[in-house]
Design a protein around this motif. Structure first.
Motif, short mmCIF file in Angstrom:
data_model
loop_
_atom_site.label_atom_id
_atom_site.label_comp_id
_atom_site.label_asym_id
_atom_site.label_seq_id
_atom_site.Cartn_x
_atom_site.Cartn_y
_atom_site.Cartn_z
N SER B 46 4.75 -40.33 111.59
CA SER B 46 5.04 -39.12 110.79
C SER B 46 5.31 -39.49 109.34
O SER B 46 4.97 -38.75 108.42
CB SER B 46 6.27 -38.40 111.35
N GLN B 88 5.30 -31.60 112.20
CA GLN B 88 5.67 -31.55 113.60
C GLN B 88 6.37 -30.24 113.96
O GLN B 88 6.15 -29.69 115.03
CB GLN B 88 6.65 -32.70 113.83
N ASP B 164 0.51 -33.39 112.43
CA ASP B 164 1.50 -34.19 113.15
C ASP B 164 1.75 -33.58 114.52
O ASP B 164 2.26 -32.47 114.63
CB ASP B 164 2.80 -34.25 112.34
N GLU B 165 1.39 -34.32 115.56
CA GLU B 165 1.68 -33.93 116.94
C GLU B 165 1.32 -32.49 117.29
O GLU B 165 2.20 -31.69 117.60
CB GLU B 165 3.18 -34.11 117.22
MG LIG Z 1 6.72 -38.32 114.58
#
Ligand SMILES: [Mg+2]
Ligand SMILES: Nc1ncnc2c1ncn2[C@@H]1O[C@H](COP(=O)(O)OP(=O)(O)O)[C@@H](O)[C@H]1O
Lengths: 319, 243, 290
Positions: B46, B88, B164-165
């Motif tokens: 991240s 995220q 992110d994710e």
């Molecule tokens: Mg992360």
């Protein structure tokens, strides 16, 4: 040179204790007044530091407890003829209990809400005291004069304040170095984690708040006798609280010696301003300016900044 | 397809006064490429995306976007250059409604007519949103929020998307839908830098795979090769269960 | 019965003025997370502008609103640049910022006191002593006008926040700075703009206040507590909440003033604050600029 750590404070204490002897030779009442005024504010700043510095609860309403203490002593003095000096403990106790109750309510919130609630406290008390006929309403109470010759008349206050200031400083030192203080600082960082770590968050906060109210209330009894008359608008104004906060921040909040240093410097600063400009509205302007400049450029205060740079004199380094 | 659009040289970064989290990272992203970064928790995946997006200012090195260094620009300036970051935690404005969220996504577009057209266009790609225009973003289901996130992302037609994710906290069918969107977006020529905990799923939609550990790139190859590399399988993908 | 109705209507008018006073404060808190204890002194500055424009040039305080807004807006911009800019980009709220605003309030208070002393002043346009009668209900014109102007300014602000791009960007920023940056919003600019807008609103409120209340420099301390109680009650950052709180409490306050004693009426605000802290520390309404 670890000795200087104890030597300087002890010498200072000795000199302060002996100072009134000068009255035998010449009347230095003004200096005595300034010194006892400084002691008086050191009591308030050190007490404030317990909840504001270690606990992180910035109160702009701590003069509420001064008011309670002064009125307890003032009322008893007038009604029952007891000297306020015998009422120091009682005044403190009443203020402490009052602080405990207020704390139960206001310490539930943090940050801005808490600050606001502390201002509201003064406003409420102002309205109540202004209307409370039993304690003289807006015109207040006049206390009996003490009968000492003018040369010695300030000495009871001088020594009472000196004693209370020592107590407040000791309490600060104790809080800084005890398990209680550790818990208090943990709470100020993160209440949830402290609670998980088994700290009784509520009791810690409220106890610290009540302790600081107790000391300030005790000082209130002496202050009432010193002023000889008390009115709501002498106590319940934000400026007193603002001065307390400014002094602590100036000296360094969350340190043992910061409140002392801040108080002394601020009172000197004030004296200089008074000599040069007289008592004008500029006073409040300069107080505000000093506060803003300190916050912007030395947020850790004098003691804190010196400590960060590792150049704090030993005798000021008490944690 | 081979021209490099984003290039990280020697990037070192960390939070506040803390230690370096990224240690001299080099990375390139080509036009139209989907690159997936995998690695254990706390590896700094991240953090790479934040450093590119300007949320975290690198301590050293440079981030070249079309040969222009982004280091030192504010995050909003970087976004205005044509980079889009989907963090995220979703980054929707919970108590703005869907239409206001789309409006804000096109904040930098000064031509209001053009913005209106693009919102129309996006709504045809994500028809569910059309019925929800006046609903608060925070009250929609996970899948709907996912659609809104992608809808917002493509409004400005960015050249690069940092994601992110995308699968975090979503039901499997919605994860599939998300990767379908990602692949489709890449087909339009957008380059995508993806971080994914679910490494297998992430890699199988990507062209290339990067393995990170302890703030450094330890391995970079074709996504398929990364998937099949035994060492990597053992270390980072978990052993394949026997059928 | 008529008397009660009249007291309620008067409370309503005053409530709208308080609401206007609180909106600027709420806006600044919502966007910057700064509890601006200097807000009331900005209101006073606006009041002095209107007062002097009336005394020197005979300008009606309602027409003086734009000028007061500009003066306070410029003053706000200066204060922002000197005092708050450093913290504007940071996400973290700190108690120290509140004290900064308090110091600012003291600086301005001292400056006003230096120039205008502790004299009580009030602007007295011709309608200040007039009144309307609706049936048996007696309505002082000053209160009515100030209430109506406040209402229109609040509505204008609400429309701006709801329908303009910058307005929505302000709400977006108040929800999350980082997310706002990620869609390309210049958060520092939005902060500056909101601060100036908040101060300008204080200036507008000041013009209206100048012919409704008599004022002097230290008056702002009383307003600090009143306005802060509205903001806390409204849920810290919710404009709708603050406006509702202002109206409800002001009506209550004027009932208390009418049936108990006028000097008890502000007690309503402070007690309400304590009651809220007791039962619902997060305030009555939802979050942020809704
Ligand atoms: Mg992360
Ligand atoms: N906001 C932050 N402040 C300080 N340290 C952080 C912050 N965010 C992440 N870290 C630290 O940086 C390291 C890498 O985090 P991150 O990039 O989020 O890892 P991941 O690879 O799981 O995405 C971790 O050790 C984490 O503790």
């Amino acid at each position: 040179m670890t000795n200087s750590k104890y030597l300087v404070p002890l010498l200072a204490l000795l000199m302060l204790t002996m100072f009134p002897l000068v009255q035998f030779f010449s009347n230095q009442n003004y200096i005595i007044h300034l010194l006892l005024y400084a002691f008086f504010y050191i009591i308030m700043t050190s007490s404030w530091n317990i909840i504001g510095g270690y606990g992180g609860f910035i109160s702009i309403g701590h003069n509420a407890f001064l008011c309670v203490g002064a009125y307890v002593a003032g009322y008893a003095a007038v009604r029952y003829g007891i000297s306020p000096f015998y009422l120091i403990g009682l005044s403190g106790l009443v203020a402490g209990i009052f602080g405990f109750i207020v704390g139960l309510i206001t310490l539930r919130v943090k940050g801005p809400s808490f600050i606001i609630s502390s201002i509201a406290l003064i406003m409420i008390m102002r309205i109540v005291f202004d209307h409370w006929d039993l304690v003289g309403g807006a015109s207040g109470i006049t206390l009996p004069f003490n009968s000492l010759p003018v040369q010695w008349s300030k000495l009871p206050h001088y020594y009472s304040f000196l004693f209370l200031a020592l107590a407040a400083i000791y309490l600060n030192w104790y809080v800084r170095h005890s398990k209680f203080g550790l818990a208090l600082r943990a709470v100020s960082h993160d209440e949830t984690r402290s609670a998980v770590a088994g700290i009784n968050v509520k009791m810690i906060k409220v106890t610290a708040f009540a302790l600081s109210a107790f000391l300030i209330g005790s000082a209130g009894a002496v202050w009432a006798d010193y002023l000889t008359y008390i009115r709501p608008n002498m106590f319940l104004v934000i400026l007193i609280a603002a001065n307390i906060v400014l002094m602590v921040i100036l000296g360094g909040k969350g340190t043992v010696t910061g409140p002392i240093v801040g108080t002394v410097i601020f009172i000197l600063f004030n004296e200089i301003i008074l000599t040069f400009f007289g008592a004008t509205e500029l006073n409040i302007l300069l107080t505000g300016l000093l506060l803003v400049i300190t916050l912007l450029y030395f947020p850790d205060g004098i003691v804190g900044s010196l400590k960060n740079k590792n150049i704090l004199p030993k005798f000021l380094d008490w944690g | 397809m081979n021209d490099v659009i984003l290039k990280l040289n020697n990037v070192t970064a960390g939070y506040q006064n803390g230690p370096d989290i990224l240690k001299s990272v080099d990375l390139t992203l080509k036009k139209g490429e989907i690159k997936c970064i995998i690695g254990p928790n706390g590896a700094g995946k991240s953090t790479i995306l934040k450093a590119i997006a300007g949320i975290l200012r690198p301590r050293n090195g440079n981030v070249l976007f079309n040969d222009r260094d982004l280091v030192g620009l504010e995050a909003y300036e970087i976004m205005r250059q044509g980079i889009c970051f989907l963090p995220q935690d979703r980054a929707l404005f919970d108590t703005l409604n869907v239409s206001e969220n789309l409006w804000m996504a096109g904040y930098t577009l000064h031509d209001k007519k053009e913005l209106k057209l693009r919102i129309e266009e996006v709504l045809t790609v994500f028809p569910i949103l059309k019925k929800r225009l006046s609903q608060y973003a925070g009250t929609m289901s996970g899948g709907e929020q996912q659609q809104l996130i992608f809808a917002r992302a493509i409004i400005l037609k960015p050249q690069i998307m940092l994601i992110d994710e995308p699968s975090l906290g979503l039901a499997p069918s919605i994860v599939e839908q998300a990767f379908k969107h990602i692949e489709e977006i890449a087909l339009t020529g957008v380059s995508i830098l993806l971080v994914e905990q679910n490494a297998r799923r992430g890699l199988s939609s990507s062209h290339t795979g990067v393995v990170m550990d302890l703030g450094q790139v330890v391995f970079e190859k074709d996504a398929k090769e990364v998937l099949n590399d035994e060492r990597i399988q053992e270390l980072y993908l978990g052993k394949r269960k026997s059928k | 019965m008529i008397y009660i109705l009249q007291v309620i209507i008067l409370g309503l008018c005053l409530g709208l003025v308080y609401a206007l006073m609180a909106t600027g404060l709420t806006l600044i808190f919502g966007v910057m997370r700064i509890v601006n204890l200097a807000h009331p002194i900005f209101i006073l500055c606006g009041a002095y502008v209107a007062y002097w424009l009336f005394v020197l040039y005979g300008l009606d305080p309602i027409l003086a609103i734009p000028i007061a807004a500009i003066v306070c807006g410029v003053l706000g911009a200066i204060v922002y640049k000197l005092v708050f800019e450093k913290d504007a980009g940071s996400q973290k709220y700190s108690e120290m910022t509140v004290l900064l605003t308090f110091g600012t309030a003291m600086i301005l208070d001292g400056t006003l006191s230096f120039f205008f002393k502790n004299t009580q002043r009030v602007t007295s346009p011709s309608y200040a002593t007039d009144a309307f009668f609706i049936g048996d209900i007696f309505l002082p014109t000053a209160q009515l006008y100030s209430g109506l102007v406040s209402l229109s300014l609040i509505v204008a602000l609400a429309l701006f926040l709801k329908f303009s791009t910058l307005g929505v960007a302000i709400r977006a920023t108040s929800l999350s700075r980082v997310n706002a940056e990620l869609v390309g919003i210049n958060v520092k600019f939005v902060c500056l703009f909101s601060f100036i807008l908040g101060c300008a609103l204080a200036g507008c409120a000041g013009s209206l206040v100048s012919f409704v209340f008599s004022f002097f420099p230290a008056k702002h301390f009383e307003w600090i507590a009143v306005l802060m109680s509205l903001v806390v009650l409204g849920g810290m950052g919710s404009i709708l909440g603050a406006v509702t709180a202002a109206i409800v409490l002001s009506v209550l306050a004027s009932l208390v003033g009418a049936f108990l004693a006028p000097s008890w009426s502000t007690m309503v605000f402070f007690l309400a604050l304590f009651v809220i802290l007791l039962i619902r520390p997060q305030g009555m309404f939802g979050k942020y600029l809704s």
